[in-house]
Design a protein around this motif. Structure first.
Motif, PDB file in Angstrom:
ATOM      1  N   TRP A  35       0.842  -1.188   0.000  1.00  0.00           N
ATOM      2  CA  TRP A  35       0.000   0.000   0.000  1.00  0.00           C
ATOM      3  C   TRP A  35       0.881   1.242   0.000  1.00  0.00           C
ATOM      4  N   TYR A  36       0.479   2.198  -0.807  1.00  0.00           N
ATOM      5  CA  TYR A  36       1.104   3.506  -0.867  1.00  0.00           C
ATOM      6  C   TYR A  36       0.011   4.544  -0.656  1.00  0.00           C
ATOM      7  N   ARG A  37       0.429   5.768  -0.366  1.00  0.00           N
ATOM      8  CA  ARG A  37      -0.550   6.835  -0.225  1.00  0.00           C
ATOM      9  C   ARG A  37      -0.013   8.127  -0.822  1.00  0.00           C
ATOM     10  N   ILE A  50       4.255  -6.292   1.760  1.00  0.00           N
ATOM     11  CA  ILE A  50       4.341  -7.649   2.277  1.00  0.00           C
ATOM     12  C   ILE A  50       4.740  -8.561   1.126  1.00  0.00           C
ATOM     13  N   SER A  51       5.748  -9.361   1.359  1.00  0.00           N
ATOM     14  CA  SER A  51       6.271 -10.216   0.308  1.00  0.00           C
ATOM     15  C   SER A  51       5.400 -11.451   0.126  1.00  0.00           C
ATOM     16  N   ARG A  52       5.719 -12.213  -0.898  1.00  0.00           N
ATOM     17  CA  ARG A  52       4.980 -13.467  -1.133  1.00  0.00           C
ATOM     18  C   ARG A  52       5.111 -14.413   0.052  1.00  0.00           C
ATOM     19  N   SER A  53       6.231 -14.303   0.761  1.00  0.00           N
ATOM     20  CA  SER A  53       6.430 -15.148   1.945  1.00  0.00           C
ATOM     21  C   SER A  53       5.986 -14.464   3.226  1.00  0.00           C
ATOM     22  N   SER A  54       5.197 -13.380   3.055  1.00  0.00           N
ATOM     23  CA  SER A  54       4.567 -12.666   4.178  1.00  0.00           C
ATOM     24  C   SER A  54       5.543 -11.936   5.083  1.00  0.00           C
ATOM     25  N   THR A  67      -0.962  -2.402  10.308  1.00  0.00           N
ATOM     26  CA  THR A  67      -0.429  -3.728  10.009  1.00  0.00           C
ATOM     27  C   THR A  67      -0.878  -4.138   8.614  1.00  0.00           C
ATOM     28  N   ILE A  68      -0.069  -4.971   7.985  1.00  0.00           N
ATOM     29  CA  ILE A  68      -0.396  -5.472   6.657  1.00  0.00           C
ATOM     30  C   ILE A  68      -0.368  -6.993   6.704  1.00  0.00           C
ATOM     31  N   SER A  69      -1.289  -7.599   5.986  1.00  0.00           N
ATOM     32  CA  SER A  69      -1.357  -9.064   5.992  1.00  0.00           C
ATOM     33  C   SER A  69      -1.888  -9.549   4.647  1.00  0.00           C
ATOM     34  N   ARG A  70      -1.677 -10.811   4.397  1.00  0.00           N
ATOM     35  CA  ARG A  70      -2.161 -11.447   3.174  1.00  0.00           C
ATOM     36  C   ARG A  70      -3.166 -12.541   3.554  1.00  0.00           C
ATOM     37  N   ASP A  71      -4.268 -12.567   2.836  1.00  0.00           N
ATOM     38  CA  ASP A  71      -5.227 -13.667   2.946  1.00  0.00           C
ATOM     39  C   ASP A  71      -5.097 -14.471   1.661  1.00  0.00           C
ATOM     40  N   ASN A  75      -6.858 -14.188  -2.105  1.00  0.00           N
ATOM     41  CA  ASN A  75      -5.995 -13.364  -2.966  1.00  0.00           C
ATOM     42  C   ASN A  75      -6.093 -11.884  -2.591  1.00  0.00           C
ATOM     43  N   THR A  76      -6.081 -11.627  -1.312  1.00  0.00           N
ATOM     44  CA  THR A  76      -6.335 -10.288  -0.800  1.00  0.00           C
ATOM     45  C   THR A  76      -5.235  -9.842   0.150  1.00  0.00           C
ATOM     46  N   VAL A  77      -4.827  -8.590   0.011  1.00  0.00           N
ATOM     47  CA  VAL A  77      -3.917  -7.983   0.969  1.00  0.00           C
ATOM     48  C   VAL A  77      -4.716  -6.966   1.784  1.00  0.00           C
ATOM     49  N   ILE A  78      -4.472  -6.954   3.077  1.00  0.00           N
ATOM     50  CA  ILE A  78      -5.260  -6.142   3.998  1.00  0.00           C
ATOM     51  C   ILE A  78      -4.346  -5.157   4.731  1.00  0.00           C
ATOM     52  N   LEU A  79      -4.781  -3.914   4.797  1.00  0.00           N
ATOM     53  CA  LEU A  79      -4.081  -2.911   5.600  1.00  0.00           C
ATOM     54  C   LEU A  79      -5.013  -2.513   6.736  1.00  0.00           C
ATOM     55  N   GLN A  80      -4.652  -2.888   7.937  1.00  0.00           N
ATOM     56  CA  GLN A  80      -5.413  -2.516   9.121  1.00  0.00           C
ATOM     57  C   GLN A  80      -4.810  -1.255   9.704  1.00  0.00           C
ATOM     58  N   MET A  81      -5.601  -0.218   9.774  1.00  0.00           N
ATOM     59  CA  MET A  81      -5.117   1.085  10.226  1.00  0.00           C
ATOM     60  C   MET A  81      -5.809   1.449  11.536  1.00  0.00           C
TER      61      MET A  81
END
Length: 119
Positions: A35-37, A50-54, A67-71, A75-81
């Protein structure tokens, strides 16, 4: 559409938002995600990757709050703010990045989602 972002909105200072970015299966399996802003008149800045290996990389300005995470199942990347501040107000862009062994870079960008933190 390779990347579909969602979850932006308006929140009060100290509140939380969750951004999601769904990628195509091929993109998600091969690319690092992030994520960028960007705010008007300024360059786009990295928020988190977050890399392919998380393996996650978080910008100092948001460390401890975002925090950033991958589901992988979605096929989703999540940014929890969390603990949002007015300076977090920006358009947030999802990114997928791949660098070949030869050093060639490939990037996909989502459509951008507005995050506004108000008092």
């Amino acid at each position: 559409v390779q990347l579909q972002a969602s979850g932006g909105g308006m929140v009060q200072i100290g509140g939380s938002l969750r951004l999601s970015c769904e990628a195509s299966a091929t993109i998600f399996s091969l690319y690092d995600m992030g994520w960028y802003r960007q705010v008007p008149g300024k360059q786009r800045e990295l928020v988190a990757t977050i890399s392919r290996s998380s393996i996650a990389n978080i910008a100092d300005s948001v460390k401890g709050r975002f925090t950033i995470s991958r589901d992988n199942a979605k096929n989703t990347v999540i940014l929890q703010m969390n603990s949002l501040k007015p300076e977090d107000t920006a358009v947030y862009y999802c990114n997928a990045h791949y660098r070949t062994p030869g050093g060639q870079n490939f990037d996909y960008w989502g459509q951008g989602t507005q995050v506004t933190v108000s008092s």
